[in-house]
Design a protein around this motif. Structure first.
Motif, PDB file in Angstrom:
ATOM      1  N   LEU A  83      35.202  18.613  49.134  1.00  0.00           N
ATOM      2  CA  LEU A  83      34.566  18.281  50.409  1.00  0.00           C
ATOM      3  C   LEU A  83      33.173  18.894  50.515  1.00  0.00           C
ATOM      4  N   ALA A  84      32.949  20.036  49.854  1.00  0.00           N
ATOM      5  CA  ALA A  84      31.667  20.734  49.950  1.00  0.00           C
ATOM      6  C   ALA A  84      30.599  20.139  49.038  1.00  0.00           C
ATOM      7  N   LYS A  85      30.996  19.455  47.984  1.00  0.00           N
ATOM      8  CA  LYS A  85      30.018  18.917  47.029  1.00  0.00           C
ATOM      9  C   LYS A  85      28.980  17.989  47.662  1.00  0.00           C
ATOM     10  N   PRO A  86      29.378  17.015  48.500  1.00  0.00           N
ATOM     11  CA  PRO A  86      28.349  16.120  49.047  1.00  0.00           C
ATOM     12  C   PRO A  86      27.391  16.790  50.030  1.00  0.00           C
ATOM     13  N   CYS A  87      27.782  17.922  50.594  1.00  0.00           N
ATOM     14  CA  CYS A  87      26.917  18.541  51.599  1.00  0.00           C
ATOM     15  C   CYS A  87      26.302  19.848  51.101  1.00  0.00           C
ATOM     16  N   ARG A 176      21.638  19.543  63.873  1.00  0.00           N
ATOM     17  CA  ARG A 176      21.475  18.563  62.795  1.00  0.00           C
ATOM     18  C   ARG A 176      22.591  18.706  61.757  1.00  0.00           C
ATOM     19  N   LEU A 177      22.966  19.967  61.449  1.00  0.00           N
ATOM     20  CA  LEU A 177      24.027  20.206  60.478  1.00  0.00           C
ATOM     21  C   LEU A 177      25.377  19.719  60.998  1.00  0.00           C
ATOM     22  N   LEU A 185      33.525  16.782  57.990  1.00  0.00           N
ATOM     23  CA  LEU A 185      34.703  16.641  57.124  1.00  0.00           C
ATOM     24  C   LEU A 185      35.024  17.969  56.430  1.00  0.00           C
ATOM     25  N   LEU A 186      33.993  18.691  56.009  1.00  0.00           N
ATOM     26  CA  LEU A 186      34.199  19.997  55.380  1.00  0.00           C
ATOM     27  C   LEU A 186      34.828  20.981  56.363  1.00  0.00           C
TER      28      LEU A 186
END
Length: 194
Positions: A83-87, A176-177, A185-186
């Protein structure tokens, strides 16, 4: 009409106080002393540089022990990493924003480091001194030191740390975050794994 004017004045004073609080930020102070297995410390969070809003001491004075069995939940760290990879880029940019909104008032730490082997102690203290020679000149309020101990394995230290965080610089990046779908999702995934 007179009561309405008083109400508007009170609301205006509250808004001005909040604006001053956002501009001045919060001050975080952490003092500690670790010798052997003993650890003592104090964490304080202050607003307007003087008013304490949170304080805690380590070790806690009101430690309670629970004899009941605690159920350990299986945590799947791989799901959180996926879940952390895309963000990752968004989190990295947010961390840079946090670093830019921090002002170091005082960071003074002294560590005593020892290994079982004299050679290992010398090798690692040399590496630490090399890293500290790069870190300490970054800010004049930053003073981190280390000394070797050749009396067996040891990691002790003491320090006083004070930083100020300007909250107003973090409002827009935080919103914004949080509005980012991947971040939400994270957060949901981390909360589900607890």
């Amino acid at each position: 009409p007179c009561m309405l004017n008083i109400l508007w004045m009170i609301i205006l004073i509250i808004i001005l106080f909040l604006i001053i609080l956002l501009i001045m930020g919060i001050k975080i102070t952490f003092e500690y002393n670790k010798t052997g297995s003993e650890f003592e410390g104090c964490l304080k969070i202050l607003i307007l540089r003087k008013i304490k809003i949170y304080s805690t001491e380590f070790p806690s004075k009101d430690v309670t022990t629970d004899d009941g069995e605690k159920k350990e939940k299986d945590r799947n760290i791989k799901n959180i990493i996926e879940l952390a990879k895309p963000c990752f880029k968004d989190i990295l940019n947010y961390l840079k924003t946090i670093l830019n909104s921090i002002r170091i008032n005082k960071i003074q730490n002294h560590f005593i480091i020892g290994m079982d082997s004299f050679a290992d102690t010398g090798k690692y203290i040399g590496i630490i001194w090399g890293v500290l020679s790069i870190i300490n000149p970054i800010d004049r309020n930053l003073k981190i030191s280390a000394e070797p101990s050749f009396n067996g394995s040891r990691l002790d230290g003491r320090g006083t740390n004070e930083i100020e965080i300007r909250i107003i610089n973090l409002i827009v990046p935080t919103v914004r975050l949080i509005l980012n779908k991947d971040i939400r999702l994270l957060i949901r995934g981390v909360l589900d794994e607890r």
